[in-house]
Design a protein around this motif. Sequence first.
Motif, PDB file in Angstrom:
ATOM      1  N   PRO A 540      -8.310 -10.525 -14.558  1.00 53.69           N
ATOM      2  CA  PRO A 540      -6.859 -10.443 -14.158  1.00 53.69           C
ATOM      3  C   PRO A 540      -6.723 -10.101 -12.633  1.00 53.69           C
ATOM      4  CG  PRO A 540      -7.400  -8.454 -15.517  1.00 53.69           C
ATOM      5  CD  PRO A 540      -8.652  -9.506 -15.478  1.00 53.69           C
ATOM      6  N   VAL A 541      -5.546 -10.288 -12.118  1.00 51.20           N
ATOM      7  CA  VAL A 541      -5.202  -9.909 -10.519  1.00 51.20           C
ATOM      8  C   VAL A 541      -3.755  -9.475 -10.719  1.00 51.20           C
ATOM      9  CG1 VAL A 541      -4.642 -10.748  -8.182  1.00 51.20           C
ATOM     10  CG2 VAL A 541      -6.676 -11.710  -9.599  1.00 51.20           C
ATOM     11  N   GLN A 542      -3.399  -8.611  -9.991  1.00 52.91           N
ATOM     12  CA  GLN A 542      -2.263  -8.021  -9.909  1.00 52.91           C
ATOM     13  C   GLN A 542      -1.717  -7.963  -8.263  1.00 52.91           C
ATOM     14  OE1 GLN A 542      -2.372  -4.123 -11.735  1.00 52.91           O
ATOM     15  NE2 GLN A 542      -3.471  -3.310 -10.108  1.00 52.91           N
ATOM     16  N   ILE A 543      -0.562  -8.382  -7.833  1.00 55.56           N
ATOM     17  CA  ILE A 543      -0.145  -8.497  -6.435  1.00 55.56           C
ATOM     18  C   ILE A 543       0.976  -7.419  -6.326  1.00 55.56           C
ATOM     19  CG2 ILE A 543       0.618 -10.045  -4.730  1.00 55.56           C
ATOM     20  CD1 ILE A 543      -0.604 -12.207  -6.288  1.00 55.56           C
ATOM     21  N   VAL A 544       0.723  -6.500  -4.995  1.00 50.48           N
ATOM     22  CA  VAL A 544       1.976  -5.865  -4.664  1.00 50.48           C
ATOM     23  C   VAL A 544       2.540  -6.397  -3.455  1.00 50.48           C
ATOM     24  CG1 VAL A 544       2.740  -3.240  -4.178  1.00 50.48           C
ATOM     25  CG2 VAL A 544       0.920  -3.798  -5.877  1.00 50.48           C
ATOM     26  N   ILE A 545       3.891  -6.585  -3.474  1.00 55.43           N
ATOM     27  CA  ILE A 545       4.435  -7.181  -2.457  1.00 55.43           C
ATOM     28  C   ILE A 545       5.658  -6.511  -1.699  1.00 55.43           C
ATOM     29  CG2 ILE A 545       5.826  -9.470  -1.581  1.00 55.43           C
ATOM     30  CD1 ILE A 545       4.479 -10.869  -4.239  1.00 55.43           C
ATOM     31  N   ALA A 546       5.774  -6.544  -0.489  1.00 55.08           N
ATOM     32  CA  ALA A 546       6.926  -5.784   0.286  1.00 55.08           C
ATOM     33  C   ALA A 546       7.130  -6.405   1.347  1.00 55.08           C
ATOM     34  CB  ALA A 546       6.368  -4.212   0.514  1.00 55.08           C
ATOM     35  N   GLY A 547       8.398  -6.383   1.862  1.00 56.30           N
ATOM     36  CA  GLY A 547       8.900  -7.023   3.113  1.00 56.30           C
ATOM     37  C   GLY A 547      10.485  -7.151   3.305  1.00 56.30           C
ATOM     38  N   LYS A 548      10.787  -7.105   4.564  1.00 52.02           N
ATOM     39  CA  LYS A 548      12.248  -7.266   4.786  1.00 52.02           C
ATOM     40  C   LYS A 548      12.387  -8.450   5.728  1.00 52.02           C
ATOM     41  CE  LYS A 548      13.199  -2.271   5.362  1.00 52.02           C
ATOM     42  NZ  LYS A 548      13.560  -1.225   6.170  1.00 52.02           N
ATOM     43  N   ALA A 549      13.686  -9.051   5.300  1.00 53.99           N
ATOM     44  CA  ALA A 549      14.046 -10.340   6.245  1.00 53.99           C
ATOM     45  C   ALA A 549      15.013  -9.456   7.048  1.00 53.99           C
ATOM     46  CB  ALA A 549      14.603 -11.529   5.226  1.00 53.99           C
ATOM     47  N   HIS A 550      15.042 -10.302   8.425  1.00 50.35           N
ATOM     48  CA  HIS A 550      16.162  -9.940   9.299  1.00 50.35           C
ATOM     49  C   HIS A 550      17.632 -10.275   8.639  1.00 50.35           C
ATOM     50  CE1 HIS A 550      18.756 -10.111  12.838  1.00 50.35           C
ATOM     51  NE2 HIS A 550      17.764  -9.489  13.462  1.00 50.35           N
ATOM     52  N   PRO A 551      18.366  -9.517   8.899  1.00 51.62           N
ATOM     53  CA  PRO A 551      19.734  -9.320   8.028  1.00 51.62           C
ATOM     54  C   PRO A 551      20.460 -10.689   8.421  1.00 51.62           C
ATOM     55  CG  PRO A 551      19.509  -7.161   9.233  1.00 51.62           C
ATOM     56  CD  PRO A 551      18.520  -8.019   9.609  1.00 51.62           C
ATOM     57  N   ALA A 552      20.040 -11.630   9.517  1.00 51.78           N
ATOM     58  CA  ALA A 552      20.895 -12.804   9.879  1.00 51.78           C
ATOM     59  C   ALA A 552      19.906 -13.884   9.315  1.00 51.78           C
ATOM     60  CB  ALA A 552      21.005 -12.881  11.212  1.00 51.78           C
ATOM     61  N   ASP A 553      18.888 -13.589   8.733  1.00 51.34           N
ATOM     62  CA  ASP A 553      17.994 -14.665   8.465  1.00 51.34           C
ATOM     63  C   ASP A 553      18.181 -15.004   6.910  1.00 51.34           C
ATOM     64  OD1 ASP A 553      15.742 -16.348   7.922  1.00 51.34           O
ATOM     65  OD2 ASP A 553      14.169 -15.048   8.546  1.00 51.34           O
ATOM     66  N   GLU A 554      19.133 -15.934   6.664  1.00 55.72           N
ATOM     67  CA  GLU A 554      19.251 -16.414   5.076  1.00 55.72           C
ATOM     68  C   GLU A 554      18.160 -16.992   4.658  1.00 55.72           C
ATOM     69  OE1 GLU A 554      22.600 -15.946   3.483  1.00 55.72           O
ATOM     70  OE2 GLU A 554      22.618 -14.629   5.258  1.00 55.72           O
ATOM     71  N   GLY A 555      17.626 -17.815   5.504  1.00 53.11           N
ATOM     72  CA  GLY A 555      16.049 -18.331   4.843  1.00 53.11           C
ATOM     73  C   GLY A 555      15.135 -17.250   4.361  1.00 53.11           C
ATOM     74  N   GLY A 556      14.867 -16.218   5.213  1.00 49.08           N
ATOM     75  CA  GLY A 556      14.101 -15.329   4.756  1.00 49.08           C
ATOM     76  C   GLY A 556      14.469 -14.590   3.550  1.00 49.08           C
ATOM     77  N   LYS A 557      15.768 -14.196   3.263  1.00 47.32           N
ATOM     78  CA  LYS A 557      16.336 -13.708   2.215  1.00 47.32           C
ATOM     79  C   LYS A 557      16.159 -14.608   0.825  1.00 47.32           C
ATOM     80  CE  LYS A 557      19.934 -11.094   4.782  1.00 47.32           C
ATOM     81  NZ  LYS A 557      21.496 -10.962   4.713  1.00 47.32           N
ATOM     82  N   ARG A 558      16.098 -15.818   1.060  1.00 51.43           N
ATOM     83  CA  ARG A 558      15.973 -16.609  -0.023  1.00 51.43           C
ATOM     84  C   ARG A 558      14.357 -16.619  -0.520  1.00 51.43           C
ATOM     85  NH1 ARG A 558      19.996 -20.088   2.267  1.00 51.43           N
ATOM     86  NH2 ARG A 558      18.361 -21.014   3.788  1.00 51.43           N
ATOM     87  N   LEU A 559      13.525 -16.611   0.525  1.00 51.63           N
ATOM     88  CA  LEU A 559      12.029 -16.196   0.210  1.00 51.63           C
ATOM     89  C   LEU A 559      11.942 -15.078  -0.742  1.00 51.63           C
ATOM     90  CD1 LEU A 559      10.449 -17.322   3.785  1.00 51.63           C
ATOM     91  CD2 LEU A 559      10.751 -18.631   1.468  1.00 51.63           C
ATOM     92  N   ILE A 560      12.539 -13.899  -0.103  1.00 58.75           N
ATOM     93  CA  ILE A 560      12.527 -12.780  -1.086  1.00 58.75           C
ATOM     94  C   ILE A 560      13.047 -12.956  -2.257  1.00 58.75           C
ATOM     95  CG2 ILE A 560      13.392 -10.337  -1.292  1.00 58.75           C
ATOM     96  CD1 ILE A 560      13.043 -10.144   1.726  1.00 58.75           C
ATOM     97  N   GLN A 561      14.114 -13.577  -2.464  1.00 63.41           N
ATOM     98  CA  GLN A 561      14.943 -13.818  -3.905  1.00 63.41           C
ATOM     99  C   GLN A 561      13.964 -14.575  -4.794  1.00 63.41           C
ATOM    100  OE1 GLN A 561      18.294 -16.272  -4.102  1.00 63.41           O
ATOM    101  NE2 GLN A 561      19.167 -14.799  -5.356  1.00 63.41           N
ATOM    102  N   ASP A 562      13.351 -15.652  -4.122  1.00 64.48           N
ATOM    103  CA  ASP A 562      12.289 -16.487  -5.170  1.00 64.48           C
ATOM    104  C   ASP A 562      11.117 -15.694  -5.656  1.00 64.48           C
ATOM    105  OD1 ASP A 562      13.697 -18.543  -4.420  1.00 64.48           O
ATOM    106  OD2 ASP A 562      12.361 -19.508  -2.771  1.00 64.48           O
ATOM    107  N   ILE A 563      10.451 -14.857  -4.644  1.00 62.97           N
ATOM    108  CA  ILE A 563       9.597 -13.813  -4.943  1.00 62.97           C
ATOM    109  C   ILE A 563      10.079 -13.097  -6.220  1.00 62.97           C
ATOM    110  CG2 ILE A 563       8.427 -11.812  -4.441  1.00 62.97           C
ATOM    111  CD1 ILE A 563       6.584 -14.064  -3.875  1.00 62.97           C
TER     112      ILE A 563
END
Length: 870
Positions: A540-563
């Motif tokens: 088995p594999v486990q993945i720990v993820i973290a990161g911030k999108a720029h407040p004005a970057d809607e595309g980046g926020k959608r990527l976080i939401q997908d994860i």
Amino acid sequence: MKAIRRFTVRTVLPEPLRQLEELVLNLRWSWHHETLDLFSAVDPALWEAVRHDPVRLLGEVAPERLERLAEDRRFLRRLQDTADDLREYLTAPRWYQSRFGGDEREPGPACIAYFSPEYGITAALPQYSGGLGILAGDHLKTASDLGVPILGVGLLYRHGYFSQSLSPDGWQLERYPPIDPNGLPLTLLRERDGTPVRVRIGLPKGKSLQAQVWIAQVGRVPQLLLDSDVEENEPLARDVTDRLYGGGGDHRLLQEMLLGIGGVRAIRAYCRITGHAEPEVFHTNEGHAGFLGLERIRELVSDAGLTFDEALEATRAGTVFTTHTPVPAGIDRFPRDLVARYFGGTNETEQVPLERVLALGAEDYPGGDRTVFNMAVMGMRLAQRVNGVSRLHGRVSREMFGGLWGGFDTPEVPIGSITNGVHAGTWVAREVLEFTARELPAVLESGRGWEGVRDVSAAEIWRMRRMLRHRLVTDARRRLRESWRQRGASEAETSWIDDALDPDVLTIGFARRVPSYKRLTLMLSDQDRLRSLLLHPERPVQIVIAGKAHPADEGGKRLIQDIVRFAGSEDVRHRIVFLPDYDMALGQLMVQGCDVWMNNPLRPLEACGTSGMKAALNGGLNLSIRDGWWDEWYDGQNGWAIPSADGLAAPDRRDELEAAALYELIEDHVSVTFYDRDSAGLPRRWLEMVKHTIATLGPKVLATRMLRDYVEDLYVPAAASERAMVAVEFAGARALAAWKRRVRDAWPRVAVEHVESKGEESPQVGARLSVRVVADLGGLEPGDVAVEAVYGPVDDSDTLVDPSRLELEYDGPAEDGKVRYAGEVPLGRSGAFGYSVRVVPDHPLLSGRAEMGLVALPPAPQGMTNGDLR
């Protein structure tokens, strides 16, 4: 009811404990474990509650506890020892003093001013957003450790970068907690009479922006932070330093004017008040602080009576510019009319005319946008030395900015590279440092002996790795529970978190900012395939993820939401987690606790990417696209390289191919190696790779190597150039400016008139080819130029590949005022071979012959003949 104003009331320490304040106000504690232990001993429970923030600790500790400590002889001895250790650290000679202290032939600069818009020193001083700030913080800390006399300059943001949380549906939410400078380890710069220093910069319509200056002491390095939140400013001006990278064009431009122009003025005030040495070298960390060059020009025109061009040469000589972005979109570019509004009209100065300002930032080269003012372009025009932050990034930067040196081939564009490094004291786990001190003392004492790790007990390394993984799992569960409760989950709905992650499962980390090119969601390309990896019955594999999108970057926020949505699936949520509010504290846990550090950017858009270096120093292995630092230091044994399909034009197809390669590597190589155990339960092959990684990457990825490179390759030469310019009342600057003006005026008339070569029709390796040239120097003297033969292998289009250069000798005058040059080109290799010639400006005060971007070439290859020169 909410308070209308927030401020910090500082504790009055009993006299025996006054040295605690001295320790708190020097940020060396952020990487000095013995000082952190002392703070913990003040009140262990409170220390954990305030998240290891010593200012908050002293602000909240009970007076009775302080009174007891003031009478505790053991604690007082410990306090005295720690304070004495700090004083010895601050005063004893270090590497820089031993390297340059007694060498009059090559004296190091007395002071280097280092400008950056953000700094990641400690999570308790939140003035950073990502890699640029973390790198700047490591730069200052390492300068302190090596004794390099750097003076840091930045801005103090009253809200720092944002705190991140998640909505119930996984959307990034931002909060900007207010910061009270009096509650931070800072002191206010004051005049000798006690009044706070005020730095002023001019604004249109006769107005001004004022700032006070806070001092953070980073070990031996003073850091000046400008703060516009002062009563003398109008409300909009007070908000200039409200938040990191906040606001629109005007707001951002004002921040950069304050950082560059105000930063220089803050340095002058600090040096005047404290007696600190004035900087000989100015280092601009990315283009945000580029206006510092304009302020230095203004000073020299106003105070030394130089012309603008003379002041420009004096300023350039001592300036280093580091670019950190491989994409034009990552560079600050302002509308030209906006810059004209702030530097023209009533705010224009006689010393710095508006047209000269606009010319410095103009994209006046093929493919440039004539409507914008480019901060990086200005930074490069104001600096004699420019570098990228990895070898690959240097190549990309030469392509990106080659237009500034038109006429020269991309490899000759004068942008070098110094690969980033990381500060071990900040990022390496304490247990690893103590293990190194015990098993490999030479590494900590002299930086040598890394190969000794190969003889260290594999069982001991494995025990330490499991301990660090267990620590990460424990903290990840705490953060995960807090996040789910914040999103509205009940206690019953979070019970599964008790079993989330497993300290014995292969743990992959992915943590960084979330612009699209870093491809946070590449791992989701085939969700069924990812599920099979996470839930594999034997591996088995486990993945720990973290990161911030720029407040004005809607595309980046959608990527976080997908994860977040995928990680919330009931079947896999115990194997993949997203931890909100990525900061230095979380970053430290992840690079220390993860077995594998994953990085899958679009190559070559990662300038360097240092998080994988931090993981390597802690015994982690890298799994990465060959971008940034990994491109130059991956050797096939220190991790895994994800094959890149960067030649494909279709982005979806590229993602598909690279994701498939990522899954295959994890399934067939990474996890197999991790779970292949011997009779003692040890993954022998894995641990061999860990040892090899530490032995080979250890000396390369440290910031001590990086800073020594900066000192020896850039700072010392820049200081020498600066001294040559300012000596004897700026004679060098005056002479170079006059020479450049004469060369530029004459250059349209400089021409290669005739080229001939003489040699065998079918030469063999080792032969020499005689080359003779007639050139028209357009009125220049032979000493003003160099005539070079450029030679080497050629491709099918007759383009020289990795050519060599030979300076031809002056061979006397020719007819009509022209001149002759001659030389012999060595034929050192077989195969297709070619040569050309060129004329370039040459002066001892230039950093290189490409500096002016001027070159004269033969009119056409068919103009060459093979015979005697008549």
